[in-house]
Design a protein around this motif. Structure first.
Motif, PDB file in Angstrom:
ATOM      1  N   GLY A 103     -39.701  24.372 -21.311  1.00 40.83           N
ATOM      2  CA  GLY A 103     -39.323  25.419 -22.609  1.00 40.83           C
ATOM      3  C   GLY A 103     -37.751  24.361 -23.299  1.00 40.83           C
ATOM      4  O   GLY A 103     -37.569  24.411 -22.786  1.00 40.83           O
ATOM      5  N   GLY A 104     -37.480  25.642 -24.379  1.00 43.80           N
ATOM      6  CA  GLY A 104     -36.754  24.965 -25.574  1.00 43.80           C
ATOM      7  C   GLY A 104     -35.532  25.258 -24.516  1.00 43.80           C
ATOM      8  O   GLY A 104     -34.229  24.421 -24.452  1.00 43.80           O
ATOM      9  N   LYS A 105     -34.686  26.409 -24.046  1.00 45.91           N
ATOM     10  CA  LYS A 105     -34.301  26.652 -22.863  1.00 45.91           C
ATOM     11  C   LYS A 105     -33.496  25.547 -22.158  1.00 45.91           C
ATOM     12  O   LYS A 105     -32.335  25.099 -22.595  1.00 45.91           O
ATOM     13  CB  LYS A 105     -34.020  28.396 -22.392  1.00 45.91           C
ATOM     14  N   LEU A 108     -31.901  22.974 -24.336  1.00 52.97           N
ATOM     15  CA  LEU A 108     -30.432  23.220 -25.144  1.00 52.97           C
ATOM     16  C   LEU A 108     -29.586  22.856 -24.264  1.00 52.97           C
ATOM     17  O   LEU A 108     -28.117  22.953 -24.458  1.00 52.97           O
ATOM     18  CB  LEU A 108     -30.713  24.628 -25.519  1.00 52.97           C
ATOM     19  N   TYR A 129     -27.117  32.223 -30.514  1.00 51.95           N
ATOM     20  CA  TYR A 129     -28.049  32.618 -29.408  1.00 51.95           C
ATOM     21  C   TYR A 129     -27.217  32.446 -27.911  1.00 51.95           C
ATOM     22  O   TYR A 129     -26.412  30.559 -28.092  1.00 51.95           O
ATOM     23  CB  TYR A 129     -29.594  32.158 -29.324  1.00 51.95           C
ATOM     24  N   ASN A 175     -29.753  26.833 -36.062  1.00 52.74           N
ATOM     25  CA  ASN A 175     -30.367  27.404 -35.595  1.00 52.74           C
ATOM     26  C   ASN A 175     -31.913  28.224 -36.942  1.00 52.74           C
ATOM     27  O   ASN A 175     -30.989  29.293 -36.990  1.00 52.74           O
ATOM     28  CB  ASN A 175     -30.677  27.570 -34.035  1.00 52.74           C
ATOM     29  N   ASN A 179     -31.936  33.391 -34.654  1.00 57.07           N
ATOM     30  CA  ASN A 179     -31.861  34.017 -33.606  1.00 57.07           C
ATOM     31  C   ASN A 179     -30.245  34.362 -34.055  1.00 57.07           C
ATOM     32  O   ASN A 179     -29.456  33.419 -33.188  1.00 57.07           O
ATOM     33  CB  ASN A 179     -32.252  33.361 -33.026  1.00 57.07           C
ATOM     34  N   ASP A 207     -32.515  23.958 -33.202  1.00 56.63           N
ATOM     35  CA  ASP A 207     -33.308  24.405 -32.306  1.00 56.63           C
ATOM     36  C   ASP A 207     -34.293  24.439 -33.284  1.00 56.63           C
ATOM     37  O   ASP A 207     -33.701  26.102 -34.067  1.00 56.63           O
ATOM     38  CB  ASP A 207     -32.235  25.444 -31.718  1.00 56.63           C
ATOM     39  N   ALA A 209     -36.538  27.006 -32.535  1.00 58.41           N
ATOM     40  CA  ALA A 209     -38.018  27.933 -31.689  1.00 58.41           C
ATOM     41  C   ALA A 209     -38.620  28.690 -33.243  1.00 58.41           C
ATOM     42  O   ALA A 209     -40.012  29.166 -32.455  1.00 58.41           O
ATOM     43  CB  ALA A 209     -36.628  28.566 -31.171  1.00 58.41           C
ATOM     44  N   TYR A 210     -37.818  29.525 -33.635  1.00 60.06           N
ATOM     45  CA  TYR A 210     -38.989  30.563 -34.906  1.00 60.06           C
ATOM     46  C   TYR A 210     -39.279  29.251 -36.290  1.00 60.06           C
ATOM     47  O   TYR A 210     -39.409  30.441 -36.913  1.00 60.06           O
ATOM     48  CB  TYR A 210     -38.015  31.443 -35.197  1.00 60.06           C
ATOM     49  N   THR A 238     -40.445  24.714 -29.646  1.00 61.72           N
ATOM     50  CA  THR A 238     -40.195  25.064 -28.207  1.00 61.72           C
ATOM     51  C   THR A 238     -42.204  25.506 -28.996  1.00 61.72           C
ATOM     52  O   THR A 238     -42.265  26.006 -30.255  1.00 61.72           O
ATOM     53  CB  THR A 238     -39.901  26.287 -27.928  1.00 61.72           C
ATOM     54  N   SER A 240     -43.317  28.214 -27.389  1.00 58.72           N
ATOM     55  CA  SER A 240     -42.787  30.057 -26.913  1.00 58.72           C
ATOM     56  C   SER A 240     -43.240  31.241 -28.293  1.00 58.72           C
ATOM     57  O   SER A 240     -44.134  32.130 -27.311  1.00 58.72           O
ATOM     58  CB  SER A 240     -41.735  30.320 -26.084  1.00 58.72           C
ATOM     59  N   LYS A 241     -43.012  31.138 -28.808  1.00 56.52           N
ATOM     60  CA  LYS A 241     -43.171  32.077 -30.239  1.00 56.52           C
ATOM     61  C   LYS A 241     -44.354  31.660 -30.579  1.00 56.52           C
ATOM     62  O   LYS A 241     -44.953  32.785 -31.140  1.00 56.52           O
ATOM     63  CB  LYS A 241     -41.623  31.509 -30.806  1.00 56.52           C
ATOM     64  N   ARG A 249     -43.623  27.804 -20.573  1.00 56.62           N
ATOM     65  CA  ARG A 249     -42.282  27.036 -20.391  1.00 56.62           C
ATOM     66  C   ARG A 249     -42.787  25.186 -20.749  1.00 56.62           C
ATOM     67  O   ARG A 249     -42.968  24.957 -20.144  1.00 56.62           O
ATOM     68  CB  ARG A 249     -41.725  26.846 -18.591  1.00 56.62           C
TER      69      ARG A 249
HETATM   70  C1  LIG Z   1     -32.975  30.937 -30.969  1.00 56.40           C
HETATM   71  C2  LIG Z   1     -33.549  30.200 -29.484  1.00 56.40           C
HETATM   72  N1  LIG Z   1     -34.050  29.606 -28.980  1.00 56.40           N
HETATM   73  C3  LIG Z   1     -34.383  28.724 -27.429  1.00 56.40           C
HETATM   74  C4  LIG Z   1     -34.732  29.952 -26.793  1.00 56.40           C
HETATM   75  C5  LIG Z   1     -35.670  29.213 -25.846  1.00 56.40           C
HETATM   76  O1  LIG Z   1     -36.704  29.606 -26.078  1.00 56.40           O
HETATM   77  P1  LIG Z   1     -38.146  28.817 -24.712  1.00 56.40           P
HETATM   78  O2  LIG Z   1     -37.154  28.372 -24.054  1.00 56.40           O
HETATM   79  O3  LIG Z   1     -38.705  30.401 -24.580  1.00 56.40           O
HETATM   80  O4  LIG Z   1     -38.216  27.804 -25.384  1.00 56.40           O
HETATM   81  C6  LIG Z   1     -34.615  31.298 -27.289  1.00 56.40           C
HETATM   82  C7  LIG Z   1     -35.785  32.154 -26.656  1.00 56.40           C
HETATM   83  O5  LIG Z   1     -35.623  33.771 -27.283  1.00 56.40           O
HETATM   84  C8  LIG Z   1     -34.719  31.497 -29.250  1.00 56.40           C
HETATM   85  O6  LIG Z   1     -34.073  32.311 -29.206  1.00 56.40           O
END
Ligand SMILES: Cc1ncc(COP(=O)(O)O)c(C=O)c1O
Length: 390
Positions: A103-105, A108, A129, A175, A179, A207, A209-210, A238, A240-241, A249
């Motif tokens: 996962g991106g988190k 990061l 974020y 990012n 977000n 980042d 993510a979007y 990621t 995820s989105k 993950r």
């Molecule tokens: C700006 C940003 N970065 C990273 C993530 C992490 O996403 P994930 O850990 O699901 O890859 C999110 C998730 O909400 C996010 O909003």
């Protein structure tokens, strides 16, 4: 039971700002109220069927029941490379310029620990974020914030950074699509960032993510499309989105070879790589049919239009986001972001995220997610209208 106290490091971690609000929302739900949750960022749509089918098939393969290779399967890294070439025209070396992440988190949080020593300076967007702060705390690094202001389209203004900050900074987080503000970056901004990074020897972590979610015909830019970006930074992508795979993950980092190898070194000590079936399904997501991504973006855009048009119609002056699945709305005069969020929760049973939770420059705004159906968004607008506070 003997109670063992947590370490100083654990105690130094930032407090979860949104926990209190989430708890309060849960209390309303327990009392039987119909709470519309626009406060969180959990994609509401299912993972596309062909990706789930690949997971099911791959889960039955005994080869995937063993440990995966430490740094992940090469076919997944190749899929990430093919994806970047297809989507952004960026060429990458699968062996040296891709690291697979839980996962991106995870990426990061890992990167500050990979590159910073205690006391080192890192530049972070405000609002931003909150998970960025976690990795910084674990690395015991010092955070310098870069205000994102509406008048600058929620991009940092590098002229505001002092020469000391620029000299000290080792790392910068960015990012876009952003977000919480929903802003997107321009080519010029990314080029300026590459120049700044080269001039001051700063590593950029973008980042993305979007990355898949741009509106009004905008395809969000990858930072790696800027000339020279790969020399001074990495991008975190990621699944995820883009593919509604938040629970799976799975993500990857791409770019600067030295950073990728540091991430892999840290991960060698922390984990063995992801379940092989997840890696097979992730590769399928990146290289298989992409109509699902276009459909998803259309869905968010449609919801955005419903929300923004609805709020404008009841007299709330709001600006439409250009990307991400969040709208960043100015709170009506006379309220802080927390006060306004509390009123929405207590009197309209609508949960939004107060901007102050994303940093001091988030004050004056609330973040509203586009992760509920059009009907629910319309219902939210109608509840806000009844309050007569906008
Ligand atoms: C700006 C940003 N970065 C990273 C993530 C992490 O996403 P994930 O850990 O699901 O890859 C999110 C998730 O909400 C996010 O909003």
């Amino acid at each position: 039971m003997t109670k063992f106290p947590p370490s100083e490091l654990l105690n130094s971690l930032p407090k979860q700002f949104f926990a209190a609000l989430t708890k309060k929302a849960s209390q309303f739900i327990e009392q039987g109220y119909d709470v519309i949750n626009l406060g969180q960022g959990n994609p509401d749509q299912p993972t596309p069927k062909h990706i789930v089918a690949k997971l099911q098939e791959a889960a039955a393969n005994p080869l995937n029941h063993k440990y995966s290779p430490f740094q992940g399967f090469s076919y997944f890294k190749q899929a990430a490379v093919d994806f970047y070439m297809r989507e952004y025209g960026v060429s990458l070396d699968p062996d040296k310029e891709v690291a697979i992440l839980f996962g991106g988190k995870a990426g990061l949080v890992e990167i500050p620990q990979c590159l910073l020593n205690p006391g080192d300076t890192i530049l972070v967007p405000d609002p931003g974020y909150p998970d960025y702060w976690s990795g910084i705390a674990l690395a015991k690094a010092e955070m310098v914030t870069m205000p994102l202001r509406e008048e600058n389209h929620f991009l940092p203004n590098y002229q505001e950074l002092s020469s000391d900050n620029l000299a000290d900074a080792k790392l910068m987080f960015l990012n876009y699509p952003n977000n919480p503000t929903g802003a997107v970056a321009t080519k010029e901004f990314f080029e300026e960032t590459v120049k700044l990074a080269n001039d001051h020897n700063i590593c950029i972590v973008h980042d993305f993510a979007y990355g898949a979610i741009g509106f009004d015909g905008i395809k969000p830019l990858s930072f790696l499309q800027a000339k020279g970006a790969k020399n001074i930074g990495v991008e975190i992508y990621t699944l995820s989105k883009t593919y509604n795979m938040a629970g799976w993950r799975v993500a990857f980092a791409v770019g600067n070879e030295s950073i990728i190898s540091s991430i892999e070194l840290l991960q060698d000590h922390l984990y063995v790589s992801l379940f092989g079936a997840v890696q097979e399904a992730a590769a399928e997501a990146l290289t298989g049919p992409q109509e699902c991504v276009r459909e998803l973006t259309r869905l968010y855009e449609q919801r955005r239009n419903v929300l923004i048009d609805g709020l404008k119609a009841i007299g709330w002056e709001v600006t439409a986001p250009k990307g991400s699945f969040f709208a960043w709305l100015k709170v009506p005069k006379g309220y802080t972001s927390e006060e306004f969020s509390t009123i929405l929760l207590e009197q309209a049973h609508i949960m939004v995220a107060p901007g102050i939770g994303f940093g001091s420059f988030g004050e004056g705004f609330v973040r509203v997610g586009l992760l509920s159906s059009e009907e629910r968004l319309i219902e939210a607008v109608s509840r806000i209208r009844s309050l007569q506070i906008v």
